[in-house]
Enzyme design. Structure first.
Site, PDB file in Angstrom:
ATOM      1  N   HIS A  32       0.820  -1.211   0.000  1.00 30.34           N
ATOM      2  CA  HIS A  32       0.000   0.000   0.000  1.00 30.34           C
ATOM      3  C   HIS A  32       0.860   1.270   0.000  1.00 30.34           C
ATOM      4  CE1 HIS A  32      -2.448  -3.261   1.638  1.00 30.34           C
ATOM      5  NE2 HIS A  32      -3.527  -2.573   1.307  1.00 30.34           N
ATOM      6  N   HIS A  72      -2.124  -1.614   7.270  1.00 27.97           N
ATOM      7  CA  HIS A  72      -1.702  -1.825   5.884  1.00 27.97           C
ATOM      8  C   HIS A  72      -0.571  -0.875   5.498  1.00 27.97           C
ATOM      9  CE1 HIS A  72      -5.074   1.011   6.004  1.00 27.97           C
ATOM     10  NE2 HIS A  72      -4.605   1.574   4.909  1.00 27.97           N
ATOM     11  N   LEU A 120      -8.967  -3.517  10.904  1.00 28.84           N
ATOM     12  CA  LEU A 120      -9.086  -2.091  11.224  1.00 28.84           C
ATOM     13  C   LEU A 120     -10.024  -1.827  12.394  1.00 28.84           C
ATOM     14  CD1 LEU A 120      -9.108  -0.682   7.591  1.00 28.84           C
ATOM     15  CD2 LEU A 120      -7.251  -0.579   9.264  1.00 28.84           C
ATOM     16  N   GLY A 151     -10.808   5.805   7.071  1.00 26.31           N
ATOM     17  CA  GLY A 151     -11.789   4.778   6.734  1.00 26.31           C
ATOM     18  C   GLY A 151     -12.186   3.929   7.912  1.00 26.31           C
ATOM     19  N   ASN A 180      -7.066  11.030   4.657  1.00 31.62           N
ATOM     20  CA  ASN A 180      -6.598  11.166   3.269  1.00 31.62           C
ATOM     21  C   ASN A 180      -7.727  11.059   2.236  1.00 31.62           C
ATOM     22  OD1 ASN A 180      -7.111   8.418   2.846  1.00 31.62           O
ATOM     23  ND2 ASN A 180      -4.976   7.810   3.192  1.00 31.62           N
ATOM     24  N   SER A 345     -21.899 -10.272  38.616  1.00 27.86           N
ATOM     25  CA  SER A 345     -22.338 -11.578  38.112  1.00 27.86           C
ATOM     26  C   SER A 345     -21.160 -12.507  37.843  1.00 27.86           C
ATOM     27  CB  SER A 345     -23.154 -11.404  36.826  1.00 27.86           C
ATOM     28  OG  SER A 345     -24.380 -10.768  37.080  1.00 27.86           O
ATOM     29  N   GLU A 366     -17.445  -4.471  24.960  1.00 25.71           N
ATOM     30  CA  GLU A 366     -16.586  -5.655  25.074  1.00 25.71           C
ATOM     31  C   GLU A 366     -15.419  -5.636  24.090  1.00 25.71           C
ATOM     32  OE1 GLU A 366     -20.565  -6.604  26.752  1.00 25.71           O
ATOM     33  OE2 GLU A 366     -19.916  -5.834  24.786  1.00 25.71           O
ATOM     34  N   ARG A 474     -23.090 -20.551  36.067  1.00 27.68           N
ATOM     35  CA  ARG A 474     -23.965 -19.836  36.988  1.00 27.68           C
ATOM     36  C   ARG A 474     -24.497 -20.712  38.128  1.00 27.68           C
ATOM     37  NH1 ARG A 474     -29.486 -16.521  35.321  1.00 27.68           N
ATOM     38  NH2 ARG A 474     -29.680 -15.325  37.249  1.00 27.68           N
TER      39      ARG A 474
END
Length: 620
Positions: A32, A72, A120, A151, A180, A345, A366, A474
């Site tokens: 790239h 990249h 990404l 992006g 860019n 929990s 998360e 649980r």
């Protein structure tokens, strides 16, 4: 060197980095170069004026950190490190070769890379973890820099990280968005609408600075302003052009991920005139000035006290895990815990209450939580345990995958697995967690079945040199083991056995207790069975299972609170794939579950004691 000289030198280095990126991608016939060119001035200013680091000791814990989220653009990152003296510049032409660690996207196979990037939207979370560790654990002045592409700012995980970093006032963190304008196949959504970027960044509690990303003077001023900004992170919004400095290619759409082909020679020749490398005097890399505390770890982290259960009370493995984590925290000050607003929990709350300064509340984000943990765990200073419901860990599957490519040692703890959780219903039931985690390279997957084994699983996890997944449950379970029972990774336990067993039952968690009940019912009928606690689903204990199968007429029943694909059953079948004479019955949850009481659900989906008894009778 005067200020004007500094600017001129850094601009020349930027063009030198462009040349290196072009030549490396030409040599590999892939890569790239246009994306590299847009961030050339950013890389030059950071590596040759702003950052404090040692190219010969790139993982020095006191050095500034750099994360290239737009992975990249690896060629220009490699070029910067090479030009700084980390390795010979000539090696850049080994880009993407099978015998070179200069891979298409960065990985920590290189000693100057902390985290793998290229999927990404993740780099800022990794950087936020590093910055959090720097500010709150190391209490050091090193800074963390992260370059993102425009992006990837469409990824939600980016904004989870923006929210996290501002909430924790990570003023040691500086993000740079290389705006860019052009994506892979289309212009980016905002193109060069810098004002909208500014409003978004400001709304998330960051200090935004808009600059011309090809102007060295503006970049120098922006990084200085960032270093002086307190109580909030800084985001430099750099307006750039893809293919900047490459005549006929700059700001043109169809050049993403392509070497420059027959245009390269003329473009390089023009850039060389601007560089005039023979007279180029590279500035000295800024020396490391930050201080960090020395980490003094014992070779083995042990529970501060052994399990202590009298067997009179049933205990959930999620609770026992919390007890063990608190014990680890007492034994080692470098154990830290993270949770996504489920600590009461998962029982990571026990660690939180005991060591609030070593607990990171990540709230319901998360993906960012996993990224932050991976960032904290870099440079092997801290042992990080991540917690949420097992089902919600799967939201961060790609982050966990990238963690594996980063060779992270993060420990993932997923609670509330399977239909045994009961009334909360299928959206809360992890029934596919082992199917994912078993595919993660080098990970160990624990499935403790009582409080004693849960405590020991946590202890073993802390000492394993790699990532770990612990599935906790649980429901409350009876105690199966003595407090001094010894557990090992990859070693199952035979908990019911006789000399005349008619088949072997392999189980874990709630189904292990159902298997024990089934063995008692069968014993009353004069039929003996062997019951194995897998303990680790990966690695699976092939030796114990095979030996038991051979001793029980080559009959195995695997019963699990998991979908049939990818869990304990398939782990057993894969381990015994070369054993043609062994017959296996596999009991698992085979449809989308529903709400109900735990016992009702175990029965409805065919994984309770009654169904195990029926399976044995089917064999006979």
């Amino acid at each position: 060197m005067t200020s004007a000289d500094t600017v001129t030198t850094l601009q020349r280095i930027a063009n030198l980095l462009r040349i290196d990126s072009i030549e490396a991608t030409q040599a590999s016939n892939s890569g790239h170069p246009t994306s590299c060119s847009s961030m050339a001035e950013i890389a030059s200013v950071l590596f040759f004026d702003v950052m404090h680091y040692d190219p010969k000791d790139p993982r020095n814990p006191a050095a500034d950190r750099f994360v290239l989220s737009k992975g990249h653009c690896a060629p220009i990152l490699y070029a910067a490190w090479a030009q700084a003296g980390a390795f010979p510049v000539a090696d850049l032409k080994n880009l993407r070769k099978i015998d070179s660690d200069l891979e298409g996207h960065p990985t920590p196979r290189l000693n100057f890379i902390d985290v793998a990037t290229g999927s990404l939207g993740q780099g800022l979370g990794f950087a936020s973890g590093m910055a959090y560790a720097g500010k709150y654990f190391d209490k050091s002045d090193y800074r963390v820099y992260c370059v993102l592409g425009d992006g990837e700012c469409s990824e939600g995980s980016v904004w989870e990280s923006f929210a996290f970093a501002s909430f924790y006032k990570l003023d040691n963190l500086c993000a740079i968005i290389d705006i860019n304008r052009l994506g892979q196949s289309d212009p980016t959504p905002l193109q060069h609408d810098l004002e909208t970027y500014r409003k978004r960044v400001d709304a998330f509690g960051w200090h935004p600075i808009i600059v011309n990303g090809q102007d060295v003077s503006q970049l120098l001023a922006a990084f200085k302003e960032a270093s002086e900004t307190k109580d909030k992170p800084t985001c430099i919004l750099a307006k750039t052009f893809k293919g900047s400095g490459l005549q006929g290619i700059e700001n043109e759409l169809d050049w993403h991920g392509k070497p420059l082909g027959d245009k390269a020679d003329a473009l390089v020749a023009n850039l060389r005139k601007l560089v005039n490398e023979e007279s180029l005097v590279r500035p000295a890399i800024k020396k490391i000035v930050a201080k960090v505390p020395e980490i003094k770890k014992d070779k083995e982290i042990k529970l501060s006290s052994p399990p202590n259960y009298d067997g009179k009370k049933e205990i959930a493995t999620r609770l026992a895990h919390g007890t063990a984590l608190e014990k680890l925290g007492k034994a080692c000050e470098y154990v830290i815990a993270l949770d996504g607003d489920t600590k009461n929990s998962t029982y990571s709350i026990k660690f939180h209450d005991a060591f609030p300064k070593r607990f990171v509340e990540c709230y319901i984000a998360e993906q960012n939580m996993v990224q932050v943990a991976i960032g904290i765990a870099t440079r092997q200073r801290y042992t990080a345990f991540v917690h949420t419901f097992a089902a919600f860990l799967l939201r961060a599957a790609d982050q966990i995958r990238m963690g594996a490519i980063s060779f992270t040692r993060v420990k993932y703890v997923g609670s509330h697995a399977g239909v045994s959780i009961g009334e909360d219903g299928p959206s809360q039931m992890a029934l596919e967690d082992f199917a994912f985690f078993r595919t993660v390279p080098h990970i160990v997957c624990f499935y403790p079945s009582d409080a004693v084994s849960a405590e020991r699983a946590v202890e073993l996890a802390a000492n394993y040199d790699g990532a770990v997944y612990i599935r906790t449950s649980r429901p409350n379970f009876p105690i199966l083991y003595k407090n001094d029972e010894v557990f090992q990774i990859g070693k199952a336990k035979i908990i019911v056995e006789s000399s005349n067993d008619v088949c072997t039952i392999v189980a874990g968690g709630v189904t292990l207790h159902e298997a024990v009940k089934a063995s008692e019912k069968l014993k009353a009928q004069g039929k003996a069975v062997r019951v194995i606690d897998a303990f680790t689903v990966k690695p699976i204990d092939r030796e114990t299972i095979l030996k038991s199968a051979n001793a029980t007429h080559n009959r195995i029943i695997v019963v699990e609170d998991h979908y049939p694909e990818g869990g304990l059953g398939e782990a057993v079948m894969a381990a015994l794939a070369d054993q043609a004479d062994i017959k296996i019955i596999h009991l698992a949850v085979r449809e989308v579950a529903r709400s109900g009481k735990s016992a009702e659900l175990l029965s409805k989906y065919g994984i309770d004691a009654e169904h195990i008894v029926n399976a044995v009778e089917k064999f006979l």
